[in-house]
Design an enzyme around this catalytic site. Structure first.
Site, PDB file in Angstrom:
ATOM      1  N   TYR A 594      13.356  58.391  29.245  1.00  0.00           N
ATOM      2  CA  TYR A 594      13.514  57.066  28.976  1.00  0.00           C
ATOM      3  C   TYR A 594      14.310  56.551  30.362  1.00  0.00           C
ATOM      4  O   TYR A 594      14.646  57.402  31.319  1.00  0.00           O
ATOM      5  CB  TYR A 594      14.025  56.456  28.041  1.00  0.00           C
ATOM      6  N   ARG A 642      23.620  60.668  25.070  1.00  0.00           N
ATOM      7  CA  ARG A 642      22.599  61.616  24.736  1.00  0.00           C
ATOM      8  C   ARG A 642      21.873  61.867  26.059  1.00  0.00           C
ATOM      9  O   ARG A 642      21.417  61.146  26.922  1.00  0.00           O
ATOM     10  CB  ARG A 642      21.644  61.178  23.747  1.00  0.00           C
TER      11      ARG A 642
END
Length: 778
Positions: A594, A642
């Site tokens: 992402y 993350r």
């Protein structure tokens, strides 16, 4: 040759897996055939004996380039499972082995002056030379032709003149290489050097000894194989080996030097060698194991690191499976397919365990600071095959001591100990991992999210995480993704956090903020994952103008300075709303390809400005976003990040990069790193398997000195307890298990007999805290 065997003949033997002759049916006996076996190691010899025993009319010839007495290595470890298969298939060989087996139960781990012993492990070993003598004798008695000091003819000639060619010619298999285009071998050379030596006395346990030298960490793997002898393998990282000067020593000098380094373990005795040389272990994997009438077995087909004692075991089990398949299937092609179908899953599982073990030893320097018993537990569970529950059965005294050292109160499994992140204390170590649901409307979480997250919170975890919550409409993955770009969305989230705090007291709820980057504007997962929308697409932005799937995905625009600033502000605005929505923890999503992850990976960041280039530059924008969000997030509430610790693709993020990335975020105030992997590029090749991502968490925890959350195919409470006690993680995040069972944590407590404060049943559910009766048990 010692110990010639008297064989009564190929008559029936008892045992469920025995191989006395052809399978029952109209085919009384396979037609006489010619079999060539290339390689006279244990696997090749045992295959020859079994095939000859199945059909005495079969002509079986073994070609071995070395003399009968030549062997490499000293002792061989066999499992009870392998020995049971040998006993069923050929009791004569088993009986000969049984008389020479050395058995013991203990493992000694010696580290920094502490000797920690764990018992109940059950090993059996014998000398490799004695094993070969037994198999030579068995082959001779059965009528197998043994051709020593003889190179086998080329593979094509053998295949043309025989009905079956068994390639048992080892890790350097010429047969395999001759047909490499078909077998498609993949050979990986690893980072440690080792040498196979022997000691003229018997250790009383399987001994692992760690030597921290001025050059680096070295390790000894030693075990007895006969009354007065032990195998002694010395291993160390390549750079340690060179720094210590072993690259300039001959065999005699290396042997003497190793004896000096491990003098205490050896009691001052010498080590001996036999054509011993330093080498690096190579993992062999083949896409196919047979080609025409040629089949690979043993190290020619696959290798598994010696630290789990598997090489000879696998080769012998291959021989058993091959003989069984040839007995049961009339056509050779069917037999070879059946052999591979049976063995490949077993071998792949073993190779995963062996790879985990060898990587643990490669990273040994990162483990040595753990307290003695916790270090020993870490070592014993390194392959993930030995677990906490397994060790409690084998050695309850040792395991109880490890639990005490970890800080477990009496009767409390490790997973039910608390963990503190800033002002938030999690009641246990279980996290419901972020899972995209794709059911939001205009980014608003609805009743489904309330029930989904509420049910998981009621199920007992310490922390429940939302799916990736998008910071803008253009930052969504799909039209069904949730968001925090409006106050209405924040109010909907507040409804969910209030439910968790009111109805599942003690459970915390965290939000994961992210932006899809180049992976956005796609269909719902079940309509076509990563496929663009058929219409209504929105423009994408990314670090660089690279489509996720070339020719399929939309090409994103590279963010300019104004775009970078706008995205950063979207994250900070979402963080302010997350605080008002009542979340206890915020995670910044910098993984899985992402937007922020796209800046970190060299495969997706091709920028030439200040935000591209080396890792420091690639980190710049994610850290700017982190700092801006951290400034908006309450000081007493934790933030995690993350990351994808590897891209599983050549040229991508390395393990060293991952440690540096984690260290950078920790320096900026991250309280823990959520360690995932991959999903950055579509051509990735992940090494899937049970808890396959946890070694990356382990490395980051050690290398960056920051708490970590481990994720990735962690499916059992036994895995969780094992990972925590071994010091490989601080928290465990599970996704699919919580979809299968929203009460996973409560059930884990019940199954372990735990009824403490870390896993309270909600009052309305207490009547279900014990499994209901399922019927009569008499």
């Amino acid at each position: 040759m010692a110990g010639v065997l008297t064989v009564p003949g190929p008559g029936p033997d008892p045992g469920p897996h025995a191989l006395p002759g052809p399978a029952p049916g109209p085919r009384a006996r396979p037609a006489p055939s010619r079999v060539a076996v290339v390689g006279g190691g244990p696997g090749g010899l045992y295959a020859a004996a079994l095939l000859k025993r199945l059909d005495p009319a079969r002509e079986v010839t073994v070609w071995e380039r070395n003399a009968p007495s030549d062997t490499f290595g000293f002792g061989v470890v066999l499992s009870d499972e392998t020995l049971g298969g040998i006993q069923d298939a050929d009791p004569v060989v088993y009986e000969a082995l049984r008389r020479d087996l050395v058995r013991w139960d203990d493992v000694d781990v010696v580290h920094r002056g502490h000797r920690t012993t764990s018992t109940g492990h059950g090993f059996a070993a014998l000398g490799r030379r004695r094993l070969l003598e037994i198999l030579h004798a068995r082959c001779t008695d059965l009528g197998v032709r043994l051709r020593f000091r003889a190179e086998a003819p080329p593979g094509d000639l053998l295949a043309a003149g025989h009905d079956l060619v068994v390639a048992a010619d080892g890790v350097h298999s010429r047969t395999r290489e001759a047909h490499a285009a078909h077998f498609r071998p993949r050979i990986t050379t690893h980072r440690c050097r080792y040498i196979w030596l022997a000691a003229d006395f018997a250790f009383d346990a399987f001994r692992f000894e760690i030597a921290e030298t001025e050059y680096g960490v070295m390790q000894l793997h030693a075990y007895p194989y006969e009354a007065g002898a032990s195998t002694a393998i010395v291993e160390m990282r390549e750079e340690v080996w060179r720094a210590a000067g072993f690259d300039e020593l001959d065999e005699t000098e290396s042997t003497a030097r190793c004896a000096k380094i491990f003098a205490e373990a050896l009691g001052g005795r010498e080590l001996r060698s036999h054509r011993s040389a330093w080498t690096a272990f190579r993992t062999v994997v083949n896409a196919r194991w047979s080609y025409g009438n040629t089949v690979l077995i043993g190290d020619a087909a696959h290798t598994a690191h010696f630290s789990i004692g598997s090489g000879t075991k696998l080769a012998v089990e291959d021989a058993l499976a091959l003989a069984r398949s040839l007995r049961d299937h009339p056509a050779p092609a069917e037999a070879l397919a059946a052999y591979e179908a049976e063995r490949r899953p077993v071998v792949e599982s073993t190779q995963r365990a062996a790879t985990a073990s060898l990587q643990w030893f490669e990273e040994l320097a990162g483990h040595v600071d753990r307290p003695p018993r916790l270090f020993a537990f870490d070592l014993l569970t390194r392959s993930r095959r030995v677990t906490h529950a397994n060790l409690r059965l084998r050695d309850p005294v040792f395991t109880a001591a490890v639990e005490t050292d970890y800080g477990c109160p009496p009767g409390t499994p490790p997973m039910f100990t608390p963990f503190r992140l800033r002002g938030l204390t999690l009641r246990n170590r279980i996290v419901v991992s972020p899972m995209d649901m794709y059911v939001a409307e205009d980014g608003v979480p609805g009743d489904f999210h309330l029930v989904h997250l509420g049910a998981r919170a009621l199920g007992g975890p310490g922390l429940v995480m939302t799916e990736m919550v998008c910071v803008s409409p253009e930052g969504r993955i799909t039209p069904g993704c949730t968001g925090l770009w409006t106050d209405g969305q924040a109010a909907a989230w507040r409804r969910i956090t209030d439910f968790v705090h009111d109805r599942a007291p003690g459970a915390a709820i965290g939000v994961q903020l992210g932006h899809s980057g180049r992976k956005g504007s796609t269909r719902l997962m079940w309509e076509g994952i990563d496929q663009p929308l058929p219409d209504g697409n929105w423009p994408l932005v990314a670090a660089s103008p690279l489509p996720y799937r070339p020719g399929v995905s939309q090409t994103p625009a590279a963010l300019d300075r104004a775009g970078l600033t706008a995205v950063r502000e979207e994250f900070t605005a979402a963080a302010r709303r997350a605080a008002r929505a009542g979340f206890d923890l915020l995670e910044l999503h910098c993984a899985h390809g992402y937007l922020l992850s796209g800046f970190l990976s060299p495969l997706t960041n091709r920028r030439t400005d200040a935000y591209g280039g080396d890792l420091t530059a690639r980190l710049r924008f994610p850290l700017e976003v982190f700092d801006a969000v951290r400034a908006e997030w309450s000081e007493d509430r934790p933030m995690t990040v993350r990351i994808s610790a590897t891209d599983w693709a050549e040229g991508g993020t390395t393990a060293e990069d991952a440690v540096a990335i984690a260290r950078a975020f920790a320096a900026h105030g991250a309280d823990a790193i959520d360690v995932s992997t991959g999903q950055v590029v579509p051509h990735e090749t992940p090494a899937f398997g049970r808890s396959y991502q946890t070694p990356f968490a382990d490395r980051i925890r050690t290398g960056a000195g920051v708490p970590v959350i481990a994720v990735g195919a962690i499916s059992s409470w036994d895995d969780v307890n094992s990972l925590l006690l071994a010091g490989r993680t601080d928290l465990c995040a599970l996704a699919r298990p919580h979809l299968y069972d929203p009460n996973w944590t409560l059930h884990a407590a019940a199954e372990q007999g735990y009824e403490g404060p870390a896993a309270p049943w909600p009052a309305p559910y207490r009547a279900g805290s014990r499994p209901p009766p399922t019927g009569r048990r008499d």
